[in-house]
Design an enzyme around this catalytic site. Structure first.
Site, PDB file in Angstrom:
ATOM      1  N   TYR A 190     -72.662  17.651  28.830  1.00  0.00           N
ATOM      2  CA  TYR A 190     -73.620  16.731  28.233  1.00  0.00           C
ATOM      3  C   TYR A 190     -74.112  17.384  26.948  1.00  0.00           C
ATOM      4  CZ  TYR A 190     -73.424  13.975  32.439  1.00  0.00           C
ATOM      5  OH  TYR A 190     -72.983  13.175  33.453  1.00  0.00           O
TER       6      TYR A 190
ATOM      7  N   ARG B 129     -78.613  14.696  31.963  1.00  0.00           N
ATOM      8  CA  ARG B 129     -78.401  15.563  33.118  1.00  0.00           C
ATOM      9  C   ARG B 129     -78.819  16.993  32.810  1.00  0.00           C
ATOM     10  NH1 ARG B 129     -75.598  13.877  37.605  1.00  0.00           N
ATOM     11  NH2 ARG B 129     -76.778  15.620  38.412  1.00  0.00           N
TER      12      ARG B 129
ATOM     13  N   ARG C 292     -67.890  14.730  34.456  1.00  0.00           N
ATOM     14  CA  ARG C 292     -68.649  13.812  33.617  1.00  0.00           C
ATOM     15  C   ARG C 292     -69.015  14.501  32.324  1.00  0.00           C
ATOM     16  NH1 ARG C 292     -71.484   9.337  34.908  1.00  0.00           N
ATOM     17  NH2 ARG C 292     -71.383   9.288  32.656  1.00  0.00           N
TER      18      ARG C 292
ATOM     19  N   ARG D 118     -55.944  10.416  21.751  1.00  0.00           N
ATOM     20  CA  ARG D 118     -54.568  10.212  21.276  1.00  0.00           C
ATOM     21  C   ARG D 118     -54.305  11.002  19.995  1.00  0.00           C
ATOM     22  NH1 ARG D 118     -55.927   4.906  22.152  1.00  0.00           N
ATOM     23  NH2 ARG D 118     -55.445   4.252  24.251  1.00  0.00           N
TER      24      ARG D 118
ATOM     25  N   GLU E  90     -71.183   0.515  27.811  1.00  0.00           N
ATOM     26  CA  GLU E  90     -72.238   1.047  28.678  1.00  0.00           C
ATOM     27  C   GLU E  90     -73.254  -0.071  28.928  1.00  0.00           C
ATOM     28  OE1 GLU E  90     -73.981   3.738  31.053  1.00  0.00           O
ATOM     29  OE2 GLU E  90     -72.202   4.235  29.869  1.00  0.00           O
TER      30      GLU E  90
ATOM     31  N   ARG F 136     -69.829   8.240  26.731  1.00  0.00           N
ATOM     32  CA  ARG F 136     -69.761   8.935  28.015  1.00  0.00           C
ATOM     33  C   ARG F 136     -68.323   8.932  28.506  1.00  0.00           C
ATOM     34  NH1 ARG F 136     -75.334   7.439  31.125  1.00  0.00           N
ATOM     35  NH2 ARG F 136     -76.423   6.601  29.339  1.00  0.00           N
TER      36      ARG F 136
ATOM     37  N   CYS G  60     -61.604   2.163  27.820  1.00  0.00           N
ATOM     38  CA  CYS G  60     -62.899   2.174  27.144  1.00  0.00           C
ATOM     39  C   CYS G  60     -63.662   0.920  27.556  1.00  0.00           C
ATOM     40  CB  CYS G  60     -62.722   2.182  25.629  1.00  0.00           C
ATOM     41  SG  CYS G  60     -61.936   3.663  24.996  1.00  0.00           S
TER      42      CYS G  60
END
Length: 130
Positions: free
Chosen positions: A117, A125, A15, A71, A85, A99, A82
């Site tokens: 993060y 986090r 993540r 890319r 959120e 994210r 994509c």
């Protein structure tokens, strides 16, 4: 060490998240590239270890798809998606946030993985080691 050089590999998930200073194509491109580079470097991975990438962006990011940065960096053979959120009210609703959930092959155990993060997204986090 990449998984090709030794111990048996397995599919794992990493993540990451980062924030932008503003909604611009340049910010999306540079911050997404920075985040993905940090994930690969922290985990001793190469682009060839990536299986797929799932990006989300907060609703205030409309200038570019995060996948475009991948890319542009020359990784065009990896499936990417994509999405938006969720706009949850509260502390985890950080503005201008990208994210990623990265599926990669690695020899590392779950406890040895290092997520990325960055910037203001670090608060999501702060319990994880850098």
């Amino acid at each position: 060490m990449t998984f090709h050089e030794g111990a048996a590999s397995r599919l794992v998930a990493l993540r990451g998240a980062t924030t932008l200073d503003e909604d611009s194509r340049q910010e999306v491109m540079s911050r997404t590239t920075e985040m993905l580079s940090a994930l690969l470097e922290r985990n001793g991975l190469a682009a060839s270890d990536i299986v797929s990438l799932l990006f989300t962006a907060t609703d205030d990011i409309r200038s570019e798809f995060p996948a475009a940065a991948v890319r542009e960096a020359g990784i065009s053979d990896v499936p990417m998606l994509c999405a938006r959120e969720l706009g949850i009210e509260g502390g985890s609703n950080i503005p201008l946030c990208v994210r990623v959930l990265a599926h990669v092959y690695s020899t590392r155990g779950r406890g040895d993985l290092r997520h990325a993060y960055l910037r203001d997204a670090r608060q999501l986090r702060s319990d994880l080691p850098e």
